[in-house]
Structure formats: structure tokens, C-alpha cells
Design an enzyme around this catalytic site. Structure first.
Site, PDB file in Angstrom:
ATOM      1  CB  CYS A  95       1.691  57.679  18.472  1.00 36.49           C
ATOM      2  SG  CYS A  95       1.954  56.376  17.250  1.00 36.49           S
ATOM      3  CG  ASP A 338       7.792  62.054  20.402  1.00 36.16           C
ATOM      4  OD1 ASP A 338       6.841  61.301  20.142  1.00 36.16           O
ATOM      5  OD2 ASP A 338       8.945  61.645  20.642  1.00 36.16           O
ATOM      6  CG  HIS A 340       5.925  58.178  20.619  1.00 35.51           C
ATOM      7  ND1 HIS A 340       5.996  58.975  19.497  1.00 35.51           N
ATOM      8  CD2 HIS A 340       5.317  57.035  20.226  1.00 35.51           C
ATOM      9  CE1 HIS A 340       5.468  58.339  18.468  1.00 35.51           C
ATOM     10  NE2 HIS A 340       5.048  57.154  18.884  1.00 35.51           N
TER      11      HIS A 340
END
Length: 449
Positions: A95, A338, A340
Site C-alpha cells: 500500500c 485508498d 486497499h
């Protein structure tokens, strides 16, 4: 184990129709990755952390168009093996690399397309709910496969004007879209992509990092610098990355980077000749720590001020063990992109690869109090004059505070060698915040936050 069970159930249903099977596979794999990697589901995150339109002042559609036009880079799977490993996915560990890619991509959008550019399809993307996310991912994957089968593997060209029909406006729009695709292709998940995860992992190996390791924001900043230094694309020769050392930006070193005079920035194509002096842009990355084990709430106003600057390209940060790319704020919450989400590999070498999975239509926000204190702040400086304006404005905007003993970072005149500091990559993840008074500085030499 659960993943294999999901897939076997879907396989037994193949006789009932390929489309339904593929949809089921996509849904089950998405659910599996959300469990396996402890990721918030898209539906929950977009409901609980979505922006409040009635609180946002100004043009909400304008904000969403600007946000969605940014390049979104997330976990991917089923790509070629990463260097030194058999891993074909960065799910669960990559990430921070993805957040670093996003801040670099934003700088390249500014550098090549300008701050006013927005993607023409930005407002047409579907929201990130569970149903549309998985079905759209399946369609994008099928489109990529079909393009490959049909042999449409022509490389993205950098001078596509000949294909544009019509007036200057149409030609300019076509050229911008070609550059947009070129920028995205640099971050493709394949070994040949100059700024892709394969290249970043390979460069990280020189600093003791390997595929599957966790990368911190400071380490990623240095990896990004190396990646841009070694990029061979002609358009990437007009930009470099400067990483602050020991929370200090040395102005003479930034100026040298603008002029292409630094030893690490060779210019074999002559793009930084005397005639083009000071034309090289510089991405300034500043690793800092905004507190001890937890974020210091006194830095809230500082972070807001930084993210309000037009030349700020965002912050590589997040919350503990989860990296995000912070791009703005609303009240006392940070707006972020994000990484993820585990998406399928997209072959960016095709002439018309699908762009939808590289743009996020759903802004998310997080309370500032949850921010991890370790982060890397980014700025884009177009030329020497621009850098002078940046340093001057920062000095005016970020005035000293009676509550803060030390600045998060400082500006010093001269070169790093003038202060006898090592330019090697720090072995520790984060440099200590030192007392800048011991470096012979005065109150006029640095910015207090």
C-alpha cells in the site's frame, strides 16, 4: 483455503453461462480479499467515510471531477512475478508503494497536462459499491482480454496528433488524452513499466527491501527518486525528484536539480543544455514525523495549510499499518485515496486499455486524530523561480507557533555538503527531529510550522 472453495463452486457452474460465472468469481474473489487483507468493504467505507456534500462549500461537481481525475493506483493481482520472488500480487503489503506511485502520478499530471486538466469521463464513473465494483472489474478485464486477442497491442504513442480529426480544440483534446494514457502506462504492473511496482521493488532491493516487505513513506520517497533518475522516457528526463535529508530542504541542491547540474541526474539526451537551463521541474519530497507514537494535534493547522497550497501534490501517509494518499481535507478530517482494493491486472501495453480502474469516483475521509505521525509531504516545483516563490510563500504562511518547539522540516541555504551531512539513505525508517539550532541556523533560515 476459502478462496479455493469459492473458485471451485464457480467452476462447477460454468455450464450455466460464462457471464454469470465470471460475475460470481469476481464477487467471491473480492469478498475473499476483503477478509484476507482486513480491508474495509467498499460499501461500508463509502457510507461511513464519504464526504458530506452539504458541508462542502463551492462546486461539489468540480471537486469530484478534480478528485476523480487523479490517477488511482491500488493493489493488483495476477501480474508477472515480482523481482526476486514468485509473488504475482502486492495485496497486503504494497500500500505504501501504491501511495507513493499516486503522489508521483499527480506530479506528472501537473508537469505534463497542467493543474487545470481533468479527465472527460471523471463524472461518469460508477460509485464503489459492492455490486458495481465487481461487475465493472469483470467487464474491464474482459475488455483487456478481447483487445489482446484481437492483436491491438500497439504501444501508446507520444505524438498522436496525426490521428486527430477536426480543429485545434479536438486535436488538443486528443493529445491530452494520449498523454493521460501514457502517464498511466508508466505505472503499469509489468517489468518494463518505468515507474511500475516491478521497477520499484527492484530498486528497493538495493536498500534491503524485498517484495512482501512493508515499505515506509521515507523509504518509498528514496525509491521514487531512483525510479525517476533511471527512467528512460524522454518526457521523464525533464523532471527529477529531490528528497529532503534530516527533515531539511537545502535550497542550493534544489536549484541544482532544476538546472540538471547534480551528479546523479545525468542528461544523455541534452535536454538540460545551457539553452534549456533551469527548465527541469523538481518533485520535492519531505519525510517528516508529526509527533511521537501518535499524531500531535497541534499539527492539524499545519497539514491543512500544506494541503491548501496549489503546488502541494499531497501526502504519503495513512494510519498505523495502512498507507493512504492524502489529497485534501474537510473540517478536521483528511480526504484520501485508498490503495486497499485488490483489482485484476490490466495490460497497459494495449492501444486502448480500460482506464476506469485507474480512477476513483468515491472520496474517503479520515479524522486527523487517526493519522500516523510518519509521512512524506510532496511539492511540485516547475523551475527555479517557482521554487523561490514556494519557499517564500511557505515562510509567510507557516509562521512560528509559541506551542511548537521544533519545525516538522526546515529550509536552509546552500548545499547539504556545506553542513557535512551524509546523503546516504537513512538506515532507520525515520530521521530524528533534531534541534535545528545546532546546525548554525537562524529564525530566518527555516519555516516553523
Amino acid at each position: 483455503m476459502c478462496c479455493d472453495g469459492f473458485c471451485s463452486v464457480a467452476d462447477r457452474m460454468e455450464t450455466n453461462g460464462t457471464d454469470e460465472v465470471e460475475k460470481l468469481k469476481s464477487k467471491l474473489m473480492s469478498a475473499w480479499h476483503n477478509v484476507k487483507y482486513n480491508v474495509e468493504s467498499p460499501t461500508e467505507s463509502c457510507t461511513a467515510e464519504a464526504l458530506d456534500d452539504d458541508v462542502v462549500t463551492g462546486n461539489v461537481d468540480g471537486f469530484r471531477k478534480d478528485f476523480t481525475s487523479r490517477v488511482w493506483l491500488t493493489y493488483r493481482e495476477e501480474f508477472p512475478d515480482l523481482p526476486g520472488s514468485t509473488l504475482t500480487s502486492d495485496c497486503g503489503w504494497g500500500c505504501t508503494l501504491r501511495a507513493g506511485q499516486m503522489i508521483l502520478a499527480q506530479a506528472l499530471l501537473l508537469h505534463i497536462l497542467g493543474r487545470d486538466w481533468t479527465w472527460s469521463e471523471a463524472l461518469t464513473l460508477e460509485p464503489l459499491d459492492t455490486e458495481t465494483w465487481t461487475s465493472s472489474a469483470a467487464r474491464r478485464l474482459m475488455a483487456t482480454v478481447e483487445a489482446s486477442i484481437q492483436g491491438e497491442r500497439a504501444q501508446v504513442t507520444q505524438q498522436p496528433l496525426c490521428a486527430a480529426q477536426g480543429g485545434a480544440e479536438e486535436a488538443d483534446s486528443y493529445l491530452q488524452e494520449a498523454y493521460h494514457r501514457t502517464i498511466v502506462s508508466w505505472f503499469g504492473d509489468r517489468p518494463s513499466a518505468q515507474l511500475g511496482i516491478h521497477s520499484l521493488v527492484k530498486l528497493g532491493m538495493t536498500s534491503g527491501k524485498h517484495a512482501g516487505d512493508w515499505y515506509g513513506p521515507a523509504v518509498v520517497a528514496h525509491i521514487l527518486r531512483k525510479a525517476v533518475d533511471e527512467a528512460v522516457d524522454a518526457m521523464l528526463k525533464g523532471i527529477s525528484v529531490y528528497v529532503a535529508q534530516d527533515c531539511t530542504v537545502y535550497s542550493a541542491d534544489v536549484t541544482d536539480s532544476h538546472s540538471g547540474r547534480t551528479g546523479s541526474h545525468c542528461d544523455p539526451q541534452g535536454l538540460n543544455s545551457e539553452a534549456a537551463s533551469d527548465s527541469r521541474a523538481v518533485i520535492i519530497l519531505i519525510p517528516v514525523r508529526l509527533g511521537g507514537e501518535k499524531i500531535n494535534p497541534q499539527y492539524l493547522s499545519f497539514v491543512k495549510s500544506i494541503l491548501s497550497l496549489e503546488y502541494c501534490i499531497g501526502i504519503i501517509g495513512g494510519k498505523p499499518k495502512q498507507a493512504y494518499y492524502f489529497v485534501g481535507f474537510q473540517d478536521d478530517s483528511l480526504i484520501y485515496m485508498d490503495p486497499h482494493y485488490c483489482q485484476s491486472f490490466v495490460d497497459v501495453s494495449t492501444s486502448d486499455f480500460p482506464l476506469q480502474s485507474f480512477h476513483c469516483p468515491s472520496p474517503k475521509k479520515m479524522p486527523f486524530s487517526k493519522m500516523d505521525p510518519s509521512c512524506t509531504i510532496g511539492f511540485y516545483s516547475k523551475n527555479v523561480e517557482h521554487y523561490k516563490r514556494i519557499s517564500t510563500e511557505l515562510s509567510k504562511i507557516l509562521q512560528p507557533s509559541s506551542k511548537e518547539k521544533y519545525p516538522a522540516f526546515t529550509f536552509l541555504k546552500g548545499h547539504v555538503k556545506d553542513y557535512e551531512l551524509s546523503i546516504a539513505v537513512e538506515k532507520q525508517e525515520w530521521p530524528f527531529i533534531r534541534d535545528t539550532r545546532t546546525a548554525g541556523t537562524t529564525s530566518g533560515d527555516f519555516v516553523l510550522l
